[in-house]
Design a protein around this motif. Structure first.
Motif, PDB file in Angstrom:
ATOM      1  N   ARG A   3       0.835  -1.206   0.000  1.00 33.32           N
ATOM      2  CA  ARG A   3       0.000   0.000   0.000  1.00 33.32           C
ATOM      3  C   ARG A   3       0.866   1.251   0.000  1.00 33.32           C
ATOM      4  NH1 ARG A   3      -4.505  -1.159  -2.164  1.00 33.32           N
ATOM      5  NH2 ARG A   3      -5.659   0.555  -1.197  1.00 33.32           N
ATOM      6  N   GLN A   7       0.561   4.281  -2.696  1.00 31.39           N
ATOM      7  CA  GLN A   7       0.479   5.725  -2.437  1.00 31.39           C
ATOM      8  C   GLN A   7       1.529   6.467  -3.266  1.00 31.39           C
ATOM      9  OE1 GLN A   7      -1.884   7.334  -0.818  1.00 31.39           O
ATOM     10  NE2 GLN A   7      -2.877   5.381  -0.404  1.00 31.39           N
ATOM     11  N   GLN A  71      -5.505  -2.015  -7.945  1.00 33.85           N
ATOM     12  CA  GLN A  71      -5.621  -1.488  -6.581  1.00 33.85           C
ATOM     13  C   GLN A  71      -7.058  -1.269  -6.136  1.00 33.85           C
ATOM     14  OE1 GLN A  71      -3.134  -1.301  -4.573  1.00 33.85           O
ATOM     15  NE2 GLN A  71      -1.593  -1.834  -6.087  1.00 33.85           N
ATOM     16  N   GLN A  72      -7.997  -1.308  -7.103  1.00 33.42           N
ATOM     17  CA  GLN A  72      -9.412  -1.083  -6.773  1.00 33.42           C
ATOM     18  C   GLN A  72      -9.585   0.088  -5.796  1.00 33.42           C
ATOM     19  OE1 GLN A  72      -9.378  -5.077  -5.759  1.00 33.42           O
ATOM     20  NE2 GLN A  72      -9.025  -5.408  -7.925  1.00 33.42           N
ATOM     21  N   VAL A  74     -10.792   3.414  -3.798  1.00 37.69           N
ATOM     22  CA  VAL A  74     -12.101   3.883  -3.344  1.00 37.69           C
ATOM     23  C   VAL A  74     -11.937   5.295  -2.785  1.00 37.69           C
ATOM     24  CG1 VAL A  74     -13.015   1.599  -2.823  1.00 37.69           C
ATOM     25  CG2 VAL A  74     -11.725   2.827  -1.089  1.00 37.69           C
ATOM     26  N   ALA A  75     -13.086   5.917  -2.513  1.00 34.36           N
ATOM     27  CA  ALA A  75     -13.143   7.222  -1.850  1.00 34.36           C
ATOM     28  C   ALA A  75     -12.257   8.255  -2.554  1.00 34.36           C
ATOM     29  CB  ALA A  75     -12.789   7.061  -0.372  1.00 34.36           C
ATOM     30  N   GLY A  76     -11.440   8.968  -1.788  1.00 33.96           N
ATOM     31  CA  GLY A  76     -10.639  10.049  -2.368  1.00 33.96           C
ATOM     32  C   GLY A  76      -9.694   9.558  -3.453  1.00 33.96           C
ATOM     33  N   ASP A  77      -9.128   8.376  -3.258  1.00 36.84           N
ATOM     34  CA  ASP A  77      -8.227   7.812  -4.269  1.00 36.84           C
ATOM     35  C   ASP A  77      -8.984   7.550  -5.574  1.00 36.84           C
ATOM     36  OD1 ASP A  77      -6.316   7.880  -2.327  1.00 36.84           O
ATOM     37  OD2 ASP A  77      -6.271   5.714  -1.970  1.00 36.84           O
ATOM     38  N   ARG A  79     -11.742   9.046  -6.617  1.00 35.85           N
ATOM     39  CA  ARG A  79     -12.101  10.323  -7.267  1.00 35.85           C
ATOM     40  C   ARG A  79     -10.878  10.935  -7.927  1.00 35.85           C
ATOM     41  NH1 ARG A  79     -14.479  11.300  -2.332  1.00 35.85           N
ATOM     42  NH2 ARG A  79     -13.224  13.147  -2.000  1.00 35.85           N
ATOM     43  N   ASP A 212     -13.834  17.766  -3.478  1.00 36.69           N
ATOM     44  CA  ASP A 212     -15.010  17.913  -2.609  1.00 36.69           C
ATOM     45  C   ASP A 212     -16.163  16.985  -2.952  1.00 36.69           C
ATOM     46  OD1 ASP A 212     -13.805  19.818  -1.106  1.00 36.69           O
ATOM     47  OD2 ASP A 212     -14.836  21.540  -1.989  1.00 36.69           O
ATOM     48  N   ASN A 213     -15.986  16.067  -3.889  1.00 34.76           N
ATOM     49  CA  ASN A 213     -17.079  15.206  -4.330  1.00 34.76           C
ATOM     50  C   ASN A 213     -18.259  16.055  -4.821  1.00 34.76           C
ATOM     51  OD1 ASN A 213     -18.129  12.499  -4.661  1.00 34.76           O
ATOM     52  ND2 ASN A 213     -19.569  12.982  -3.028  1.00 34.76           N
TER      53      ASN A 213
END
Lengths: 219, 284
Positions: A3, A7, A71-72, A74-77, A79, A212-213
């Motif tokens: 991980r 990053q 890496q699938q 999610v969330a901030g990564d 977006r 900010d989504n």
């Protein structure tokens, strides 16, 4: 892949996109310079260099797909990668528009429209792209609204320039093929610069979503 | 357990079900849904160690709710509280309230056997009995005294069809359940769980022992099951939670329920930074 390495890959992806945007903005500036000076050699170098931008795009697209598949995220990564995937397309299109501008250079008869300041409009659009990429680089959601507002000003500049071309056509009697070619070429030049501004807004919109989504600027 | 609820079973199914519960969300069809399982101020201790800390949650009916979190965060403990599987652990102490249709399942008048007929469970490792496929499915109906009330053959077929296994085993119902593949065994266990026609199916990492193809079949099945049942699934596989669940609850260290929301929200834009860090792998 650890991980930690993941990053690092995300950080490298952002750095590589910024490098691509530097190349694209440099090409756009050179295309504008070639257009202003009617420098056909410089214009040809911009045209010949487009494959480099295309390759940068393909490499970054591959990097995004690898990250999504392996890496699938999610969330901030997620977006960030989804936004990056869209932003590199905008950058590649800006590269294409720089090529268009370089091609117009070869046949442009700029003396016909002394009141149209292509250099000014072009410089404003390049600055807008650079501002959008700076927002992307620094996760600056606040800057994105200013970018959309500035694009409205560029649209107004383009609209006024287009009106000059159309009025000139209306006032000209006995127009020949050369005139029609000048008109269409100038209108295409103006339209392409306006589209560069639109791509800058796209980049800002994806940046706002990334940070900010918020999809307010996307549609 | 500190609370001794092993007294005389006096509750029947009707007593378990009350309707004075507020709707808590929307179902898959967009209609408002009532919570089926509700926790309020739920604390669980194993001896001196706290496994769940002040958990509040409303689990909607006919939806798949995933529970994710790092090892030791209390997600399996929560699952086992729902149908009182923790009753068998002497050191387990439960405070607060855990309700099924508004009735606290830890009230003294609740019969755990009746409760488990309404809340079935599927475990991590397929655990069919050393019996025939038919008897594995019929077992639950027989031990709960339901066999005389229903057409057993029809019930077995219905359960096997519901578990997407009928077409593969209908000509070998007398064969041992242990002769099936791992994925088939797990679907047999799901058939066994749904045979008594429960309302809720608890699943504790139901695909972690399966290969990707078998796991994929179970995932498809879970999606279908939510049409008739409320599914609560504990999984370590976050991509699985994202694929199959409608809502996701994230438990973190200390048995805290940190965030509970629609699954797309959890995986695209979680509200809590700790959840973001956990699901993106920055925090384990």
């Amino acid at each position: 892949m650890s991980r930690t390495e993941y990053q690092h890959q995300l950080e490298r992806l952002r750095e590589d996109v910024l490098e691509m945007s530097d190349v694209v903005c440099q090409r756009l500036r050179r295309a504008l310079e070639a257009y202003e000076r009617t420098d056909e050699d410089l214009a040809q170098r911009v045209i010949d260099g487009d494959h480099e931008i295309n390759q940068l795009y393909l490499d970054l697209e591959s990097d995004c797909i690898d990250l999504l598949a392996l890496q699938q995220p999610v969330a901030g990564d997620l977006r960030f990668i989804a936004s990056t995937f869209k932003i590199i397309t905008d950058l590649e299109r800006i590269g294409d528009l720089a090529v268009n501008l370089a091609e117009y250079t070869k046949r442009a008869r700029r003396e016909r429209y002394p009141d149209i300041d292509i250099a000014h409009i072009g410089t404003e659009t390049v600055l807008l792209v650079e501002d959008a990429m700076a927002a992307y680089a620094t996760n600056d959601a606040d800057a994105t609204a200013d970018i959309a507002a500035t694009d409205d000003e560029i649209d107004s500049l383009c609209e006024r320039a287009s009106r000059i071309v159309v009025l000139d056509l209306v006032d000209t009697r006995g127009g020949d093929d050369a005139l029609l070619e000048d008109v269409s070429r100038m209108l295409l030049t103006i339209r392409d610069l306006e589209r560069v501004g639109d791509h800058a807004v796209n980049i800002a919109a994806r940046t706002l979503y990334m940070v900010d989504n918020d999809d307010e600027l996307i549609y | 357990m500190a609370t001794d609820h092993e007294s005389e079973p006096t509750t029947n199914d009707a007593q378990l079900i009350t309707t004075d519960v507020q709707a808590t969300g929307t179902g898959r069809n967009g209609e408002p849904t009532e919570p089926v399982v509700t926790a309020r101020d739920l604390d669980v201790h194993y001896g001196a160690e706290q496994a769940l800390n002040d958990v509040d949650i409303d689990i909607p009916e006919h939806r798949v709710t995933a529970i994710i979190g790092p090892s030791g965060c209390g997600k399996s403990t929560f699952l086992r509280c729902v149908n009182r599987m923790n009753d068998q652990i002497d050191s387990c102490r439960i405070d607060g309230e855990l309700s099924f249709h508004g009735k606290n399942v830890y009230d003294e008048d609740v019969d755990p056997v009746a409760l488990r007929r309404k809340i079935g469970m599927v475990f991590q490792k397929p655990n069919p009995f050393p019996k025939s496929i038919y008897d594995n499915v019929a077992y639950g109906l027989r031990v709960q005294g339901m066999a005389g009330d229903v057409d057993l053959d029809a019930a077995v077929e219905r359960a096997l069809r519901g578990a997407a296994l009928w077409d593969e085993v209908n000509d070998q119902l007398d064969s041992s359940g242990l002769d099936l593949s791992g994925g088939q065994q797990q679907r047999l266990c799901i058939a066994r769980a749904i045979a008594p026609d429960p309302e809720v199916i608890l699943m504790d990492e139901p695909t972690s022992a399966l290969d990707p193809v078998a796991a994929s079949k179970i995932e498809d099945l879970i999606d279908d099951l939510a049409d008739e049942y409320t599914v609560i699934i504990v999984t370590h596989n976050m991509q699985q939670a994202a694929r199959i669940s409608d809502k996701t609850a994230v438990f973190l260290t200390g048995g805290n329920l940190v965030e509970f929301d629609e699954t797309p929200t959890i995986f695209e834009n979680p509200a809590d930074d700790r959840v973001e860090d956990y699901i993106t792998g920055k925090f384990g």
